[in-house]
Design a protein around this motif. Sequence first.
Motif, short mmCIF file in Angstrom:
data_model
loop_
_atom_site.label_atom_id
_atom_site.label_comp_id
_atom_site.label_asym_id
_atom_site.label_seq_id
_atom_site.Cartn_x
_atom_site.Cartn_y
_atom_site.Cartn_z
N MET A 50 0.85 -1.20 0.00
CA MET A 50 0.00 0.00 0.00
C MET A 50 0.89 1.25 0.00
O MET A 50 1.95 1.28 0.62
N SER A 51 0.45 2.31 -0.70
CA SER A 51 1.23 3.54 -0.76
C SER A 51 0.28 4.73 -0.80
O SER A 51 -0.80 4.67 -1.39
N LEU A 52 0.70 5.83 -0.15
CA LEU A 52 -0.11 7.04 -0.07
C LEU A 52 0.27 8.00 -1.19
O LEU A 52 1.45 8.22 -1.46
N TRP A 53 -0.76 8.62 -1.80
CA TRP A 53 -0.53 9.59 -2.85
C TRP A 53 -1.49 10.76 -2.66
O TRP A 53 -2.63 10.58 -2.24
N ARG A 86 -1.30 -0.36 -5.32
CA ARG A 86 -0.18 -0.42 -6.26
C ARG A 86 -0.02 0.96 -6.90
O ARG A 86 -0.50 1.94 -6.36
N SER A 87 0.62 1.06 -8.04
CA SER A 87 0.86 2.34 -8.69
C SER A 87 -0.45 3.05 -9.03
O SER A 87 -1.41 2.41 -9.47
N PRO A 88 -0.49 4.38 -8.86
CA PRO A 88 -1.71 5.13 -9.18
C PRO A 88 -1.81 5.52 -10.65
O PRO A 88 -2.76 6.20 -11.05
N ARG A 96 -4.53 8.26 -15.24
CA ARG A 96 -4.84 8.35 -16.68
C ARG A 96 -6.35 8.41 -16.90
O ARG A 96 -6.84 9.20 -17.71
N GLU A 97 -7.09 7.59 -16.17
CA GLU A 97 -8.54 7.60 -16.33
C GLU A 97 -9.15 8.91 -15.82
O GLU A 97 -10.07 9.46 -16.44
N LEU A 98 -8.64 9.42 -14.70
CA LEU A 98 -9.14 10.69 -14.17
C LEU A 98 -8.85 11.83 -15.13
O LEU A 98 -9.65 12.76 -15.26
N SER A 99 -7.72 11.79 -15.82
CA SER A 99 -7.37 12.85 -16.76
C SER A 99 -8.39 12.95 -17.88
O SER A 99 -8.68 14.04 -18.39
N GLY A 100 -8.96 11.80 -18.27
CA GLY A 100 -10.00 11.82 -19.30
C GLY A 100 -11.30 12.42 -18.83
O GLY A 100 -12.10 12.91 -19.63
N GLN A 101 -11.53 12.40 -17.51
CA GLN A 101 -12.75 12.96 -16.95
C GLN A 101 -12.58 14.42 -16.52
O GLN A 101 -13.56 15.15 -16.41
#
Length: 360
Positions: free
Chosen positions: A1-4, A53-55, A60-65
């Motif tokens: 797990m990793s925080l972003w 895991r990696s965000p 990428r999906e959020l950038s499209g929205q």
Amino acid sequence: MSLWRVRTAVEDRPGGLSGVVNTLAEHGGNIVGLSVHTDVRGVVDELVVDFPRSPDAAVRELSGQCPTGTVTAVAARRREVGDDVTRALLLTARLRSHPNRLPGALAELLLADGARWTNLAPGEVDRGTSMLVPVGPLRGVLVNRESHPFTWTEASRADALVRSVMPSAGPVPADRVIRTAEGLGLCLGQVHETEAAALRALHRRCSPGSLRNRYFAGVSEPGAHMLRVFCDAERGLTVAVRPHGQEEPVALGHLMYTLDPGVGEIAFLVEDAWQGRGVGTALTRALTVVAADWGLAEVRAETTLANTAMLRIMRRFGASVQAREGAYVHARLPVAEAVQGGIGARNRNGGQVVRLTEPG
């Protein structure tokens, strides 16, 4: 797990945040923190997300929205997770004993890469990665962050932290004398219900076009309910503007709270005979100073494309103007930049616009 820390612009409409939350959930993200910012791009949400895991796929999906197409994700540390208000209060308490440590406190507040004392030379500031926080007339703190630009809300937070440890000059009084570019003295006074007759007379002296620009509807004069709103301190501040030495008001100015955190709404009505004499510009400057004293990050003005005078004034102060549905537009002005940058004191051509003085 990793925080972003994930920052994304969100459509300013009901349910605008739900799409972001659903996307993060689909990628296994657990939201453990959220703060809302205002910026030139609109509403910007910063979410602290625990990913398995990696965000990258989620970003990428959020950038499209995203309305702007720009989403940033920066690795966060466990100690950064927590309430922003609590962190600001702890930093204020620490600075009471060690005010010389202000640069470090600002860097911690804004999660910046670094901060240092500097003079107020604007040439040092790269608006993409830096922010200059004035501390006095001759010096300030230059804060740097490479990962993502500073928002208007962060500029307001930085200014509030500085003012919390500086000697208090007291609140900006509602009753003031302001001067236009031509030196015309105008007295500002908070309105009271006892002034109903004078306020109605002011409205009757205004043309239908001026009233329509202010209210967007066929309002000929304020009714009892509207007057109560003007005088309600829980809703904001309404001031009457009178030429120095005269009794009859020639303009009304409003700074009202909104449901958006850190955002106020500004509006004014100027009698036709007094339009084009700098009254609106002087009033905008005075209300922006009040907004800074309230700790607001942004003031907005909703108007129409036909109200060219209002749009010209807001653009002069550095506001961004966005079209809304139909003929309506929103002008959005960052308070900290307007006040700290002296936009109210000098326009972009270097000419004097307005100065504030104490009554007398």
